[in-house]
Design a protein around this motif. Structure first.
Motif, PDB file in Angstrom:
ATOM      1  N   GLU A   1       0.629  -1.316   0.067  1.00 17.01           N
ATOM      2  CA  GLU A   1      -0.044  -0.005   0.092  1.00 17.01           C
ATOM      3  C   GLU A   1       0.866   1.411  -0.080  1.00 17.01           C
ATOM      4  O   GLU A   1       0.534   2.190  -0.702  1.00 17.01           O
ATOM      5  N   ARG A   2       1.938   1.199   0.707  1.00 16.90           N
ATOM      6  CA  ARG A   2       2.809   2.368   0.817  1.00 16.90           C
ATOM      7  C   ARG A   2       3.386   2.601  -0.733  1.00 16.90           C
ATOM      8  O   ARG A   2       3.743   3.604  -0.927  1.00 16.90           O
ATOM      9  N   GLY A   3       3.660   1.505  -1.455  1.00 12.10           N
ATOM     10  CA  GLY A   3       4.114   1.442  -2.837  1.00 12.10           C
ATOM     11  C   GLY A   3       3.215   2.229  -3.843  1.00 12.10           C
ATOM     12  O   GLY A   3       3.602   3.216  -4.335  1.00 12.10           O
ATOM     13  N   THR A   4       2.009   1.856  -3.445  1.00 13.50           N
ATOM     14  CA  THR A   4       1.226   2.669  -4.542  1.00 13.50           C
ATOM     15  C   THR A   4       0.762   4.026  -4.101  1.00 13.50           C
ATOM     16  O   THR A   4       0.624   4.861  -4.626  1.00 13.50           O
ATOM     17  N   ALA A   5       0.876   4.288  -2.470  1.00  9.88           N
ATOM     18  CA  ALA A   5       0.621   5.767  -2.172  1.00  9.88           C
ATOM     19  C   ALA A   5       1.892   6.635  -2.860  1.00  9.88           C
ATOM     20  O   ALA A   5       1.717   7.833  -3.025  1.00  9.88           O
ATOM     21  N   GLY A   6       2.976   6.053  -3.192  1.00 11.76           N
ATOM     22  CA  GLY A   6       4.187   6.817  -3.769  1.00 11.76           C
ATOM     23  C   GLY A   6       3.660   7.534  -4.897  1.00 11.76           C
ATOM     24  O   GLY A   6       4.066   8.647  -5.483  1.00 11.76           O
ATOM     25  N   LEU A   7       2.493   6.936  -5.728  1.00 12.72           N
ATOM     26  CA  LEU A   7       2.128   7.725  -6.900  1.00 12.72           C
ATOM     27  C   LEU A   7       1.477   8.920  -6.748  1.00 12.72           C
ATOM     28  O   LEU A   7       1.654   9.705  -7.403  1.00 12.72           O
ATOM     29  N   ALA A   8       1.277   9.359  -5.612  1.00 18.16           N
ATOM     30  CA  ALA A   8       0.514  10.724  -5.411  1.00 18.16           C
ATOM     31  C   ALA A   8       1.485  11.713  -5.436  1.00 18.16           C
ATOM     32  O   ALA A   8       1.369  12.909  -5.840  1.00 18.16           O
ATOM     33  N   ASN A   9       2.849  11.280  -5.216  1.00 17.66           N
ATOM     34  CA  ASN A   9       3.825  12.456  -5.414  1.00 17.66           C
ATOM     35  C   ASN A   9       4.713  12.232  -6.682  1.00 17.66           C
ATOM     36  O   ASN A   9       5.813  13.139  -6.714  1.00 17.66           O
ATOM     37  N   ALA A  10       4.366  11.297  -7.568  1.00 18.26           N
ATOM     38  CA  ALA A  10       5.499  11.032  -8.587  1.00 18.26           C
ATOM     39  C   ALA A  10       5.158  11.956  -9.859  1.00 18.26           C
ATOM     40  O   ALA A  10       4.140  12.638  -9.893  1.00 18.26           O
ATOM     41  N   ARG A  11       6.159  12.123 -10.313  1.00 16.53           N
ATOM     42  CA  ARG A  11       6.143  13.282 -11.490  1.00 16.53           C
ATOM     43  C   ARG A  11       5.420  12.474 -12.954  1.00 16.53           C
ATOM     44  O   ARG A  11       5.978  11.481 -13.011  1.00 16.53           O
ATOM     45  N   TRP A  12       4.843  13.160 -13.608  1.00 13.16           N
ATOM     46  CA  TRP A  12       4.310  12.969 -14.902  1.00 13.16           C
ATOM     47  C   TRP A  12       3.686  11.553 -15.026  1.00 13.16           C
ATOM     48  O   TRP A  12       3.604  10.996 -16.034  1.00 13.16           O
ATOM     49  N   ILE A  13       3.119  10.842 -14.057  1.00  9.83           N
ATOM     50  CA  ILE A  13       2.603   9.497 -14.369  1.00  9.83           C
ATOM     51  C   ILE A  13       1.335   9.399 -15.174  1.00  9.83           C
ATOM     52  O   ILE A  13       0.651  10.719 -14.787  1.00  9.83           O
TER      53      ILE A  13
ATOM     54  N   PRO B   1      -3.755  -4.559  -6.141  1.00  5.02           N
ATOM     55  CA  PRO B   1      -3.783  -5.731  -5.605  1.00  5.02           C
ATOM     56  C   PRO B   1      -2.450  -6.169  -5.387  1.00  5.02           C
ATOM     57  O   PRO B   1      -1.422  -6.035  -6.166  1.00  5.02           O
ATOM     58  N   ALA B   2      -2.136  -7.079  -4.183  1.00  7.75           N
ATOM     59  CA  ALA B   2      -0.751  -7.468  -4.048  1.00  7.75           C
ATOM     60  C   ALA B   2      -0.911  -8.932  -3.970  1.00  7.75           C
ATOM     61  O   ALA B   2      -1.862  -9.537  -2.888  1.00  7.75           O
ATOM     62  N   THR B   3       0.182  -9.727  -3.940  1.00 10.49           N
ATOM     63  CA  THR B   3       0.544 -11.169  -3.637  1.00 10.49           C
ATOM     64  C   THR B   3       1.530 -11.099  -2.603  1.00 10.49           C
ATOM     65  O   THR B   3       2.306 -10.052  -2.433  1.00 10.49           O
ATOM     66  N   PHE B   4       2.059 -12.267  -2.250  1.00  9.61           N
ATOM     67  CA  PHE B   4       3.208 -12.477  -1.156  1.00  9.61           C
ATOM     68  C   PHE B   4       4.365 -12.077  -1.922  1.00  9.61           C
ATOM     69  O   PHE B   4       5.141 -11.457  -1.225  1.00  9.61           O
ATOM     70  N   MET B   5       4.578 -12.214  -3.290  1.00 11.24           N
ATOM     71  CA  MET B   5       5.662 -12.101  -3.906  1.00 11.24           C
ATOM     72  C   MET B   5       5.789 -10.658  -4.850  1.00 11.24           C
ATOM     73  O   MET B   5       6.288 -10.435  -5.580  1.00 11.24           O
ATOM     74  N   THR B   6       4.410  -9.736  -4.563  1.00  8.85           N
ATOM     75  CA  THR B   6       4.669  -8.550  -5.200  1.00  8.85           C
ATOM     76  C   THR B   6       5.884  -7.807  -5.276  1.00  8.85           C
ATOM     77  O   THR B   6       6.409  -7.496  -6.427  1.00  8.85           O
ATOM     78  N   SER B   7       6.587  -7.782  -4.100  1.00  7.02           N
ATOM     79  CA  SER B   7       7.787  -6.736  -3.924  1.00  7.02           C
ATOM     80  C   SER B   7       8.983  -7.198  -4.586  1.00  7.02           C
ATOM     81  O   SER B   7       9.926  -6.660  -5.105  1.00  7.02           O
ATOM     82  N   VAL B   8       8.879  -8.511  -4.767  1.00  8.67           N
ATOM     83  CA  VAL B   8      10.039  -9.427  -5.589  1.00  8.67           C
ATOM     84  C   VAL B   8       9.891  -9.208  -6.969  1.00  8.67           C
ATOM     85  O   VAL B   8      10.730  -9.022  -7.779  1.00  8.67           O
ATOM     86  N   ASP B   9       8.678  -9.415  -7.522  1.00 10.76           N
ATOM     87  CA  ASP B   9       8.264  -9.197  -8.881  1.00 10.76           C
ATOM     88  C   ASP B   9       8.504  -7.743  -9.417  1.00 10.76           C
ATOM     89  O   ASP B   9       9.005  -7.611 -10.611  1.00 10.76           O
ATOM     90  N   GLN B  10       8.340  -6.806  -8.525  1.00 15.51           N
ATOM     91  CA  GLN B  10       8.611  -5.511  -8.680  1.00 15.51           C
ATOM     92  C   GLN B  10      10.030  -5.390  -9.100  1.00 15.51           C
ATOM     93  O   GLN B  10      10.346  -4.245  -9.634  1.00 15.51           O
TER      94      GLN B  10
END
Length: 299
Positions: free
Chosen positions: A110-122, A177-186
């Protein structure tokens, strides 16, 4: 001022809600709504967006992700943002909001997605002047994922002399949506970072306002782990223990850094411990893959 809407999709159910909001919402209608189904080609969102904007007829092309939630008056908002913009403005970015749980701390995903709020030019909600897209050549289709391709295009558009402004419209991006291995896949994004370095140069992170990554630490962690295994196999036990201690310390520190801001539930702690051990070698492997794949790319 005329505008078109382009939506790349992989068939998420949220697409129907997005289309309903575009059709039923108030405000000036777009010339067309172009949905590009990437499931047919599998070439990625950069290719899908290029297909869409090249078919678009509007003076402006508003790109939307298929999982965003629009305000009922989004069409009014985007029209107000784009109206009477000077010719040197090549793009208008929305203000992105990511709703997080109110009754607990957010998870790592969830924190990873929250980073989109401050991302440039998405391109979750980003409108480009069609002329600027044509002059820049559109998105670089060598980026296979929804990662870095939007920032790289924005840099090229600005290098052509255009400005990118932030509009007043607000668009909601739900937590992915996230799975157990989402952070590894990223960690596949490390290959795209290699392409960014080739295209933009060593200072690409500062140009997009990004934070320094953890790759250097991941390299040390991975080297310590591999070195410990090799030394153990060759009978160098003292060095193996030393390197194993370094690996354990770095891995533990990484896990603690990820656990501390989270909800600290048992399942989240287990996920952080396991993935903190897997992320460093995965990041290194993908970066090596990217460096090899894009070694002949020039700016």
């Amino acid at each position: 001022m005329t505008y078109s809407v382009v939506i790349p999709t992989v068939g998420r159910p949220s697409l129907n809600d997005l289309l309903d909001a575009l059709v039923e919402g108030s405000g000036p209608e777009p010339l067309e709504i172009i949905v590009v189904d990437d499931r047919e080609t599998g070439l990625g969102p950069a290719s899908a967006r290029n297909t869409g904007w090249r078919e678009a007829r509007g003076e402006w092309v508003a790109f939307l992700d298929d999982d965003v939630v629009l305000a009922p008056d989004w069409k009014e908002q985007v029209s107000a943002d784009l109206a009477d913009l000077p010719e040197d403005v090549g793009a208008s970015q929305a203000r992105i909001v990511v709703p997080l749980p109110e009754d607990r701390r957010p998870t790592d995903a969830e924190r990873g997605t929250a980073g989109l709020a401050n991302a440039r030019w998405i391109t979750a909600d980003m409108a480009y002047r069609r002329e600027a897209l044509a002059r820049a050549g559109g998105f670089d289709e060598r980026f296979p994922r929804a990662y870095r391709e939007d920032a790289e295009l924005a840099l090229r558009v600005q290098d052509l002399g255009y400005r990118i402004v932030r509009g007043s419209r607000v668009t909601t991006h739900p937590v992915k949506p996230a799975t157990f291995m989402t952070s590894v896949d990223q960690q596949r994004g490390n290959a795209d970072d290699a392409l960014m370095r080739r295209l933009v140069g060593a200072g690409w992170r500062s140009r997009i306002g990004g934070q320094r990554g953890r790759l250097r630490t991941h390299v040390i962690t991975t080297a310590a782990g591999l070195g410990s295994i090799l030394c153990g196999l060759t009978g160098r036990r003292r060095i193996a223990v030393l390197l194993g201690t370094v690996w354990a310390a770095l891995t533990g520190w990484f896990a603690v850094k990820r656990i501390a801001p989270g909800p600290r539930t048992w399942d989240e702690i287990a996920r952080m411990v396991v993935t903190s051990a897997l992320i460093p070698p995965a990041a290194c492997a993908h970066r090596i893959r990217g460096e090899m794949r894009y070694r002949r790319v020039r700016p």
